[in-house]
Design a protein around this motif. Sequence first.
Motif, PDB file in Angstrom:
ATOM      1  N   HIS A  54       0.813  -1.216   0.000  1.00 22.44           N
ATOM      2  CA  HIS A  54       0.000   0.000   0.000  1.00 22.44           C
ATOM      3  C   HIS A  54       0.845   1.264   0.000  1.00 22.44           C
ATOM      4  CE1 HIS A  54       1.271  -0.122   4.090  1.00 22.44           C
ATOM      5  NE2 HIS A  54       0.434   0.791   4.526  1.00 22.44           N
ATOM      6  N   ALA A  55       2.149   1.107   0.278  1.00 21.43           N
ATOM      7  CA  ALA A  55       3.041   2.268   0.379  1.00 21.43           C
ATOM      8  C   ALA A  55       3.892   2.478  -0.859  1.00 21.43           C
ATOM      9  CB  ALA A  55       3.945   2.100   1.604  1.00 21.43           C
ATOM     10  N   ILE A  56       3.576   1.788  -1.953  1.00 24.13           N
ATOM     11  CA  ILE A  56       4.416   1.846  -3.154  1.00 24.13           C
ATOM     12  C   ILE A  56       4.639   3.275  -3.636  1.00 24.13           C
ATOM     13  CG2 ILE A  56       4.323   1.408  -5.644  1.00 24.13           C
ATOM     14  CD1 ILE A  56       3.719  -1.429  -5.111  1.00 24.13           C
ATOM     15  N   THR A  57       3.589   4.055  -3.763  1.00 24.40           N
ATOM     16  CA  THR A  57       3.725   5.407  -4.321  1.00 24.40           C
ATOM     17  C   THR A  57       3.796   6.493  -3.259  1.00 24.40           C
ATOM     18  OG1 THR A  57       1.316   5.591  -4.534  1.00 24.40           O
ATOM     19  CG2 THR A  57       2.533   4.769  -6.449  1.00 24.40           C
ATOM     20  N   LEU A  58       3.731   6.107  -1.999  1.00 22.27           N
ATOM     21  CA  LEU A  58       3.809   7.112  -0.933  1.00 22.27           C
ATOM     22  C   LEU A  58       5.249   7.579  -0.763  1.00 22.27           C
ATOM     23  CD1 LEU A  58       1.357   5.567   1.685  1.00 22.27           C
ATOM     24  CD2 LEU A  58       0.986   7.555   0.228  1.00 22.27           C
ATOM     25  N   PRO A  59       5.456   8.850  -0.450  1.00 20.84           N
ATOM     26  CA  PRO A  59       6.826   9.395  -0.384  1.00 20.84           C
ATOM     27  C   PRO A  59       7.655   8.792   0.746  1.00 20.84           C
ATOM     28  CG  PRO A  59       5.214  10.997   0.414  1.00 20.84           C
ATOM     29  CD  PRO A  59       4.426   9.876  -0.183  1.00 20.84           C
ATOM     30  N   GLU A  60       8.939   8.687   0.484  1.00 17.01           N
ATOM     31  CA  GLU A  60       9.847   8.138   1.497  1.00 17.01           C
ATOM     32  C   GLU A  60       9.899   9.011   2.742  1.00 17.01           C
ATOM     33  OE1 GLU A  60      13.479   5.879  -0.266  1.00 17.01           O
ATOM     34  OE2 GLU A  60      13.119   7.613  -1.591  1.00 17.01           O
ATOM     35  N   SER A  61       9.662  10.306   2.580  1.00 16.81           N
ATOM     36  CA  SER A  61       9.703  11.214   3.722  1.00 16.81           C
ATOM     37  C   SER A  61       8.661  10.870   4.778  1.00 16.81           C
ATOM     38  CB  SER A  61       9.496  12.661   3.258  1.00 16.81           C
ATOM     39  OG  SER A  61       8.244  12.800   2.599  1.00 16.81           O
ATOM     40  N   LEU A  62       7.583  10.177   4.356  1.00 16.49           N
ATOM     41  CA  LEU A  62       6.535   9.767   5.295  1.00 16.49           C
ATOM     42  C   LEU A  62       6.670   8.310   5.706  1.00 16.49           C
ATOM     43  CD1 LEU A  62       3.382  11.461   3.707  1.00 16.49           C
ATOM     44  CD2 LEU A  62       4.755  12.268   5.633  1.00 16.49           C
ATOM     45  N   GLY A  63       7.654   7.623   5.153  1.00 14.22           N
ATOM     46  CA  GLY A  63       7.819   6.208   5.449  1.00 14.22           C
ATOM     47  C   GLY A  63       7.362   5.291   4.332  1.00 14.22           C
ATOM     48  N   GLY A  64       6.989   5.873   3.187  1.00 17.57           N
ATOM     49  CA  GLY A  64       6.571   5.069   2.047  1.00 17.57           C
ATOM     50  C   GLY A  64       7.756   4.549   1.254  1.00 17.57           C
ATOM     51  N   MET A  65       7.455   3.840   0.154  1.00 16.62           N
ATOM     52  CA  MET A  65       8.511   3.255  -0.674  1.00 16.62           C
ATOM     53  C   MET A  65       9.024   4.223  -1.728  1.00 16.62           C
ATOM     54  SD  MET A  65       6.807  -0.542  -1.077  1.00 16.62           S
ATOM     55  CE  MET A  65       8.162  -1.264  -1.996  1.00 16.62           C
ATOM     56  N   GLY A  66       8.234   5.248  -2.050  1.00 19.79           N
ATOM     57  CA  GLY A  66       8.693   6.252  -3.001  1.00 19.79           C
ATOM     58  C   GLY A  66       8.903   5.733  -4.404  1.00 19.79           C
ATOM     59  N   LEU A  67       8.137   4.714  -4.803  1.00 22.28           N
ATOM     60  CA  LEU A  67       8.277   4.146  -6.146  1.00 22.28           C
ATOM     61  C   LEU A  67       7.240   4.762  -7.080  1.00 22.28           C
ATOM     62  CD1 LEU A  67       8.888   0.438  -5.085  1.00 22.28           C
ATOM     63  CD2 LEU A  67      10.588   2.162  -5.702  1.00 22.28           C
ATOM     64  N   GLY A  68       7.080   4.170  -8.269  1.00 20.83           N
ATOM     65  CA  GLY A  68       6.229   4.797  -9.271  1.00 20.83           C
ATOM     66  C   GLY A  68       5.139   3.891  -9.789  1.00 20.83           C
ATOM     67  N   TYR A  69       4.627   4.237 -10.951  1.00 19.96           N
ATOM     68  CA  TYR A  69       3.461   3.551 -11.483  1.00 19.96           C
ATOM     69  C   TYR A  69       3.775   2.255 -12.206  1.00 19.96           C
ATOM     70  CZ  TYR A  69      -0.433   6.294 -10.010  1.00 19.96           C
ATOM     71  OH  TYR A  69      -1.409   6.858  -9.229  1.00 19.96           O
ATOM     72  N   VAL A  70       5.001   2.032 -12.603  1.00 21.98           N
ATOM     73  CA  VAL A  70       5.346   0.727 -13.161  1.00 21.98           C
ATOM     74  C   VAL A  70       5.223  -0.332 -12.073  1.00 21.98           C
ATOM     75  CG1 VAL A  70       7.174  -0.667 -14.190  1.00 21.98           C
ATOM     76  CG2 VAL A  70       6.834   1.686 -14.947  1.00 21.98           C
ATOM     77  N   GLU A  71       5.716  -0.017 -10.888  1.00 23.81           N
ATOM     78  CA  GLU A  71       5.598  -0.946  -9.760  1.00 23.81           C
ATOM     79  C   GLU A  71       4.136  -1.134  -9.351  1.00 23.81           C
ATOM     80  OE1 GLU A  71       9.662   0.823  -9.793  1.00 23.81           O
ATOM     81  OE2 GLU A  71       7.646   1.671  -9.868  1.00 23.81           O
ATOM     82  N   LEU A  72       3.373  -0.034  -9.347  1.00 24.48           N
ATOM     83  CA  LEU A  72       1.965  -0.127  -8.980  1.00 24.48           C
ATOM     84  C   LEU A  72       1.192  -0.964  -9.989  1.00 24.48           C
ATOM     85  CD1 LEU A  72      -0.361   0.745  -7.130  1.00 24.48           C
ATOM     86  CD2 LEU A  72      -0.621   2.780  -8.555  1.00 24.48           C
ATOM     87  N   VAL A  73       1.464  -0.779 -11.260  1.00 23.26           N
ATOM     88  CA  VAL A  73       0.798  -1.554 -12.301  1.00 23.26           C
ATOM     89  C   VAL A  73       1.157  -3.038 -12.193  1.00 23.26           C
ATOM     90  CG1 VAL A  73       0.928  -2.006 -14.792  1.00 23.26           C
ATOM     91  CG2 VAL A  73       0.339   0.275 -13.960  1.00 23.26           C
ATOM     92  N   ALA A  74       2.389  -3.331 -11.831  1.00 23.58           N
ATOM     93  CA  ALA A  74       2.795  -4.730 -11.643  1.00 23.58           C
ATOM     94  C   ALA A  74       1.970  -5.396 -10.549  1.00 23.58           C
ATOM     95  CB  ALA A  74       4.282  -4.804 -11.314  1.00 23.58           C
ATOM     96  N   VAL A  75       1.700  -4.659  -9.477  1.00 22.35           N
ATOM     97  CA  VAL A  75       0.880  -5.190  -8.387  1.00 22.35           C
ATOM     98  C   VAL A  75      -0.573  -5.336  -8.836  1.00 22.35           C
ATOM     99  CG1 VAL A  75      -0.018  -4.725  -6.069  1.00 22.35           C
ATOM    100  CG2 VAL A  75       2.382  -4.293  -6.574  1.00 22.35           C
ATOM    101  N   MET A  76      -1.102  -4.319  -9.525  1.00 24.69           N
ATOM    102  CA  MET A  76      -2.497  -4.363  -9.974  1.00 24.69           C
ATOM    103  C   MET A  76      -2.724  -5.497 -10.978  1.00 24.69           C
ATOM    104  SD  MET A  76      -4.388  -2.270  -8.356  1.00 24.69           S
ATOM    105  CE  MET A  76      -5.836  -2.376  -9.417  1.00 24.69           C
ATOM    106  N   GLU A  77      -1.720  -5.788 -11.786  1.00 25.11           N
ATOM    107  CA  GLU A  77      -1.840  -6.914 -12.724  1.00 25.11           C
ATOM    108  C   GLU A  77      -2.096  -8.213 -11.967  1.00 25.11           C
ATOM    109  OE1 GLU A  77       0.907  -9.503 -15.867  1.00 25.11           O
ATOM    110  OE2 GLU A  77       1.699  -7.651 -14.982  1.00 25.11           O
ATOM    111  N   GLN A  78      -1.340  -8.431 -10.901  1.00 24.60           N
ATOM    112  CA  GLN A  78      -1.503  -9.664 -10.132  1.00 24.60           C
ATOM    113  C   GLN A  78      -2.805  -9.657  -9.330  1.00 24.60           C
ATOM    114  OE1 GLN A  78       0.474 -12.069 -10.886  1.00 24.60           O
ATOM    115  NE2 GLN A  78       1.649 -10.643 -12.173  1.00 24.60           N
TER     116      GLN A  78
END
Length: 397
Positions: A54-78
């Motif tokens: 759930h933290a894929i696109t959340l900023p690292e400054s808040l404790g998220g992973m700070g990643l992008g939409y390619v990673e999010l799309v990979a998760v949504m595909e599955q």
Amino acid sequence: MEFRFTEEQQMIRETAASFFADCSTSAAVREAMVTERGYDLSLWQQICDDLYLHAITLPESLGGMGLGYVELVAVMEQMGRYLVCSPYFATVCQAVPALQRAGSEEQSAPWLERILGGETATLAWIGQEQPGCDAVTATFEPVEGGYRLSGDYHLVVDGHSADILVLVARQPGTTGRDGVSLFVVDASALVNTNAIERQWTPTLDQTRHLGRIRIDSLLLPVDACLGEYGQSGAVLEQVLQLATVALAAEQMGAAQQVQDLAVQYTKEREQFGRPIASFQAIKHKAADMMLRTEVARSACYYAACIADEAWQRRAMAAELPEAAAIAKSYCSEACFRNAGEALQMHGGVGFTWEYDVHLYFKRAKASELMLGTASEHRETLAKLLLDVDQPDKGAAA
């Protein structure tokens, strides 16, 4: 463009596939979908606490992973592949972009931290069957100390159960992008008030629950408005385009899974003394399904790259409306046609309760209608290509 997953992206994709294959089994999906919430709370906690997806696109400054939409799309595909019943799409693909794009860092941080802690959220904007901002019919007016909202929201993903609500409303008398604002609300703080009513709306797709939200003279403080009031129409449209890319990825995953289910069944089902997979007509259907899936995958991951550009506010952000429309129009048809072919290849048992194909068929039809049909997106593409009555494509970037 040559696309290849990085090692980190491939690891995320494989981890998500392995986890959902184990946890989102047919039995688990059927058990979750009949509940009013629509998902297993323990599974959602695992997604958040164990995988941190759930933290894929959340900023690292808040404790998220700070990643992008390619990673999010990979998760949504599955998630689409295994029909995962969870509030992930509503929370991560709709509410999170709305909070980050519409509000300042100071405004959005407290709400994003709550989402990091495992709370769910959703975006409510549909008041009538129109695309984008034209669907917004709820209204707001400034009052002393804040705003007063009234309206009726339909087809809100997890709207009946989300902990955090992002409500879209417009100033009376405005149309299109003009006068649109986003307001964030703590749903639990409104439980005992008469200003809001939420209820589950059962639909064709039992694996994704939708809700209806009615608000009547709901009073909100000034800081509930994300950004400058009346100026968020372009932001809403970009948020919906980002969500469209994520939904297309889910459709692509479902298209792959019904293809696999159909091929496996035809290898086991025998007629005239041999597996029906050996018949040429069945082979042609399987080949067509594979072609649709692979083209859908290409369109989807290209759109993911463009969505990442928009998310990072880079040069190709202006191409997001076109990429999202291409992905959704093709993935909608690929998913629905593959599900239909899978039903045919299963024969009479395809739509029986015992087989999962009917669940994918219902998801395919419901998601085809969500966030714009294939025809609507093709109309958008035509207008973009012909440059007909289009606002500045980069306005939301």
